[in-house]
Design a protein around this motif. Structure first.
Motif, PDB file in Angstrom:
ATOM      1  N   THR A   1      12.257  -5.881   0.238  1.00 43.33           N
ATOM      2  CA  THR A   1      13.042  -4.738   0.334  1.00 43.33           C
ATOM      3  C   THR A   1      12.604  -3.486  -0.563  1.00 43.33           C
ATOM      4  N   ASN A   2      11.158  -3.457  -1.246  1.00 47.98           N
ATOM      5  CA  ASN A   2      10.650  -2.257  -1.582  1.00 47.98           C
ATOM      6  C   ASN A   2      10.455  -1.444  -0.909  1.00 47.98           C
ATOM      7  N   LYS A   3      10.801  -0.116  -1.239  1.00 45.86           N
ATOM      8  CA  LYS A   3      10.819   0.958  -0.221  1.00 45.86           C
ATOM      9  C   LYS A   3       9.385   1.924  -0.321  1.00 45.86           C
ATOM     10  N   ASP A   4       8.640   1.396  -0.976  1.00 48.13           N
ATOM     11  CA  ASP A   4       7.270   1.972  -1.168  1.00 48.13           C
ATOM     12  C   ASP A   4       6.597   1.724  -0.082  1.00 48.13           C
ATOM     13  N   LEU A   5       5.755   2.734   0.487  1.00 49.73           N
ATOM     14  CA  LEU A   5       5.273   2.724   1.743  1.00 49.73           C
ATOM     15  C   LEU A   5       3.941   1.644   1.433  1.00 49.73           C
ATOM     16  N   GLU A   6       3.292   2.030   0.479  1.00 45.72           N
ATOM     17  CA  GLU A   6       1.977   1.256   0.175  1.00 45.72           C
ATOM     18  C   GLU A   6       2.538  -0.343   0.096  1.00 45.72           C
ATOM     19  N   SER A   7       3.316  -0.529  -0.465  1.00 49.62           N
ATOM     20  CA  SER A   7       4.069  -2.122  -0.819  1.00 49.62           C
ATOM     21  C   SER A   7       4.034  -2.540   0.600  1.00 49.62           C
ATOM     22  N   ARG A   8       4.864  -1.836   1.533  1.00 42.02           N
ATOM     23  CA  ARG A   8       5.265  -2.372   2.908  1.00 42.02           C
ATOM     24  C   ARG A   8       4.012  -2.618   3.643  1.00 42.02           C
ATOM     25  N   LEU A   9       3.142  -1.643   3.631  1.00 44.11           N
ATOM     26  CA  LEU A   9       1.831  -1.793   4.410  1.00 44.11           C
ATOM     27  C   LEU A   9       0.889  -2.954   3.704  1.00 44.11           C
ATOM     28  N   GLN A  10       0.967  -3.236   2.486  1.00 45.28           N
ATOM     29  CA  GLN A  10       0.390  -4.485   2.108  1.00 45.28           C
ATOM     30  C   GLN A  10       0.988  -5.800   2.635  1.00 45.28           C
ATOM     31  N   VAL A  11       2.203  -5.792   2.540  1.00 48.75           N
ATOM     32  CA  VAL A  11       2.969  -7.141   3.206  1.00 48.75           C
ATOM     33  C   VAL A  11       2.382  -7.293   4.682  1.00 48.75           C
ATOM     34  N   PHE A  12       2.519  -6.047   5.450  1.00 50.10           N
ATOM     35  CA  PHE A  12       2.094  -6.224   6.719  1.00 50.10           C
ATOM     36  C   PHE A  12       0.548  -6.724   6.988  1.00 50.10           C
ATOM     37  N   PHE A  13      -0.221  -6.185   6.042  1.00 46.32           N
ATOM     38  CA  PHE A  13      -1.517  -6.419   6.052  1.00 46.32           C
ATOM     39  C   PHE A  13      -1.879  -7.994   5.713  1.00 46.32           C
ATOM     40  N   ASP A  14      -0.941  -8.333   4.736  1.00 43.44           N
ATOM     41  CA  ASP A  14      -1.069  -9.614   4.274  1.00 43.44           C
ATOM     42  C   ASP A  14      -0.910 -10.856   5.423  1.00 43.44           C
ATOM     43  N   MET A  15       0.096 -10.288   6.308  1.00 39.01           N
ATOM     44  CA  MET A  15       0.474 -11.198   7.547  1.00 39.01           C
ATOM     45  C   MET A  15      -0.513 -11.320   8.394  1.00 39.01           C
TER      46      MET A  15
END
Length: 65
Positions: A51-65
């Protein structure tokens, strides 16, 4: 430890696979062994990551997948 049922609301039958990948990616980020379930504290950290709204954090989760 707790066991959780994985699904993503509103994504239909395919959500089970997506939720599983997301769960494993979040666990890898935090070096959490999920073979016997996770603790409530781990679930809270996973929720905060998702639920973190920070774009960098969301992108990191995406690339970790």
């Amino acid at each position: 430890m707790m066991k959780i049922k994985l699904c993503c609301i509103g994504m239909g039958a395919e959500s089970k696979d997506f939720a599983g990948e997301l769960y494993e990616a979040l666990a890898r980020r935090r070096n959490v062994c999920t073979s016997n379930g996770i603790t409530l504290a781990d679930a809270k950290v996973f929720w905060e990551d998702m639920t973190n709204k920070d774009l960098e954090s969301r992108l990191q989760v995406f690339f970790d997948m």
